[in-house]
Design an enzyme around this catalytic site. Structure first.
Site, PDB file in Angstrom:
ATOM      1  N   TYR A   1      47.700  30.832  34.725  1.00  0.00           N
ATOM      2  CA  TYR A   1      46.577  31.690  34.646  1.00  0.00           C
ATOM      3  C   TYR A   1      46.063  32.863  34.788  1.00  0.00           C
ATOM      4  CZ  TYR A   1      42.016  33.020  33.066  1.00  0.00           C
ATOM      5  OH  TYR A   1      40.814  34.187  32.422  1.00  0.00           O
TER       6      TYR A   1
ATOM      7  N   LYS B   1      47.459  37.197  34.477  1.00  0.00           N
ATOM      8  CA  LYS B   1      46.615  37.772  34.974  1.00  0.00           C
ATOM      9  C   LYS B   1      46.617  38.926  36.278  1.00  0.00           C
ATOM     10  CE  LYS B   1      43.033  37.339  32.155  1.00  0.00           C
ATOM     11  NZ  LYS B   1      43.095  37.603  30.721  1.00  0.00           N
TER      12      LYS B   1
END
Ligand code: NAP
Length: 255
Positions: free
Chosen positions: A155, A159
């Site tokens: 993640y 991101k």
């Protein structure tokens, strides 16, 4: 008169959470809004709850942002059903958290697919229309986790990738009247963070209280906090801002 009168806004992952809060804000400010989400029924139901201003319309469209054919079909439907596209909010997201040594290749690919490839595919499909009309606003949802977070190798990489992609979009698309920016939320009370609480075997309220304590403003964020920042960056007031990432996190990462 609303800031988005006559505009068509697309919000991916808009059926709930930050996406629905953002779609609601654009509707309140006059936009026609397309909610894209995995489940068309959920997307349509959410679109039906938007507080539309006179003359504005809403559409709920089923789409998987990590699939090129699905994205192309969804963007074509937006243009057909709502008459154009002016603002794209890349918000759809999932988590598949685990410490690196336990993280599977599938969990890496899934998260990269939705967050990073999803932003690429959606933006590529929308920019054709943006370039043609010499107008477009892109707001990508990143995260404070881009700066690193235990259990989120997939993640956080995705991101931070979104932030790099946003800068490049700013450079490439600026000459065509298109702005691209990102918003990086801190802890926002949604089903995504409720699921994290469950994974950590914590009570939701206890988890929120702990998160509130961890930032200088001493509260958790809500979808409305993110919606306000997204709406600003997508407005014409922000036309001299591009390629930037705005952290909306109650100061959590100030140190
Ligand atoms: P959420 O409540 O879980 O909502 C995410 C939405 O995205 C869901 O409706 C989900 O649909 C949809 N979605 C998932 N995969 C998709 C795909 N492949 N194609 C289309 N739609 C898809 O999450 P949230 O908390 O509102 O988060 C929204 C965004 O903010 C995400 O990008 C997230 O990473 C980011 N963010 C959240 C926080 C936070 O604290 N909540 C903090 C930083 C950043 P299903 O329900 O069908 O899965």
């Amino acid at each position: 008169m609303g800031r988005f009168d006559g505009r068509v806004v697309v919000v991916t992952g808009g059926a709930r959470g930050i996406g629905f809060g953002t779609a609601t804000r654009f509707a309140e400010e006059g936009a026609s809004v397309a909610i894209l989400d995995l489940d068309e029924t959920a997307a349509s139901e959410a679109a039906g709850r938007l507080p539309l201003v006179d003359g504005a319309r809403a559409a709920g469209i089923g789409a998987d942002v990590s699939n090129g054919a699905s994205v192309e079909a969804a963007v074509s439907r937006v243009v057909e059903e709502l008459g154009g596209i002016h603002v794209l909010v890349n918000n759809a997201g999932i988590t598949r958290d685990n410490l690196l040594f336990k993280m599977s290749e599938d969990d890496w690919d899934l998260v990269m697919g939705v967050h990073l490839k999803g932003v690429f595919l959606m933006t590529k499909a929308a920019q054709k229309h943006f370039v043609e009309q010499k107008y477009g606003k892109i707001v990508n949802i990143s995260s404070v986790s881009a700066l690193g977070n235990r259990g989120q190798a997939n993640y956080s990489a995705a991101k931070m990738g979104v932030q790099g992609l946003t800068r490049t979009l700013g450079i490439e698309l600026g000459p065509f009247g298109i702005n691209a920016n990102a918003v990086a939320p801190g802890f926002i009370a949604t089903e995504m963070t409720d699921a994290t609480a469950a994974r950590l075997k914590m009570d939701v309220e206890e988890f929120r209280a702990l998160s509130a304590e961890a930032n200088p403003v001493k509260r958790v964020g809500f979808p409305e906090d993110i919606a306000a920042a997204v709406a600003f960056l997508a407005s014409d007031e922000a036309s001299y801002i591009t390629g930037q990432t705005l952290y909306v996190d109650g100061g959590a990462k100030l140190g």
